[in-house]
Enzyme design. Structure first.
Site: not given
Ligand code: ADP
Length: 316
Positions: A116-118, A222
């Site tokens: 998904e592009f945020i 991380d």
């Protein structure tokens, strides 16, 4: 003659390129986006900066935007582990993470991940919200199999082994500190750090004397500022994880690169109270990441590792 030659050469080159593409099969990223991804047209592909290891791209289509990372050198295992981590965090419905959509091999060599592009906002978002949502993720998650993860993953580009282990201290001793110490011994012939580090490893149980119960929590693994962002509404987003189930305090091991302030910690501890001995274990958890930096980037991190080892073992 001379004029005709470059023209015909470039023409045949293009034909050959096309033939090779046909032989190798079509572009699997485009195929997925225009198949299961539901797009009928990719309108624009543009690079996204800011990554450390992979090539990041933004695919705009007539059915929305996708975020794609590719790596020319390694097979899909690394992205499969990243997707499994994102999926596990996503499933807690606590803090925003991009939903992973597809992982696969690239023709010939390499691999890709589509997610998904945020639309990342300009600012990082609120510290308190980040602290609270991170704690909620730690609290919401549960593991029936103890400490570890379904698969090994990577921390930076260093392998991170995650075999299921019932005892946290044993897991942290073996799979985190000893693994990194042995790596340093192998790649730098640094017997000194391996030997002194082992003395610290042997002392670790005493740092947990006052903790009655350690619950396996899903950790991002991380969490430093490069992996913390905010979406268009300013809500925190965490990216690029090295997930495993561990002691929640281990999540702060990268805090020396994360800029967590008092607002962050206060909100976190409102959801999960601070355990006795937290301060005494803080540098222990940092040591894992310092050792990893030593193994990844070389000797400039060695003195930080040694300082922590000496602090815990009282070596001169
Ligand atoms: P790498 O694996 O190379 O370290 P990252 O996962 O950190 O790459 O991603 C590189 C950059 O792409 C990040 O700095 C972030 O700004 C952007 N990014 C990462 N994931 C997304 C996403 N799902 N949507 C939009 N941008 C993203």
């Amino acid at each position: 003659e001379l004029k005709a030659w470059p023209k015909s050469k470039s023409g045949s080159c293009e034909r050959r390129r096309r033939a090779v593409r046909t032989m190798m099969g079509s572009d699997p990223i485009r195929d997925w986006i225009c198949g299961q991804g539901g797009a009928s047209k990719i309108t624009r592909i543009s690079p996204v900066g800011g990554g450390c290891i992979n090539t990041a791209l933004r695919y705009e289509t007539d059915s929305g935007t996708f975020f794609v990372k590719t790596n020319r050198d390694v097979g899909p295992a690394m992205f499969e582990a990243e997707a499994a981590g994102l999926e596990a965090m996503f499933a807690t419905s606590t803090i925003r993470v991009p939903r992973p959509l597809k992982v696969g091999p690239l023709p010939g060599r390499g691999s890709y991940i589509i997610m998904e592009f945020i639309n990342m906002g300009a600012s990082r978002g609120g510290q308190a919200e980040l602290g609270r949502q991170l704690a909620e993720m730690h609290k919401a998650s549960s593991s029936e199999r103890g400490f570890g993860f379904d698969m090994d993953n990577t921390i930076g580009s260093t392998p991170q082994p995650n075999p299921w282990t019932s005892d946290w201290v044993a897991f942290f001793q073996e799979q985190r500190l000893r693994y990194q110490l042995q790596l340093a011994e192998k790649q730098y012939r640094d017997y000194d750090i391996a030997e002194k580090g082992q003395r610290l490893v042997d002392k670790i149980p005493s740092l947990f004397r006052d903790v009655s119960d350690i619950r396996p929590c899903l950790l991002h693994g991380d969490l430093w500022s490069g992996n913390i962002a905010a979406d268009e509404r300013g809500a925190p987003v965490i990216l690029d994880p090295a997930c495993y189930y561990g002691h929640n305090e281990a999540e702060f091991g990268m805090s020396w690169c994360a800029g967590f302030g008092a607002g962050f910690y206060n909100a976190y501890f409102e959801v999960i109270p601070k355990q006795p001995g937290f301060e005494q274990r803080r540098d222990l958890y940092r040591l894992y990441h310092y050792l990893n930096h030593y193994n990844l980037f070389g000797s400039s991190y060695r003195s930080s590792c040694m300082a922590i080892i000496k602090q815990y073992t009282n070596l001169a």
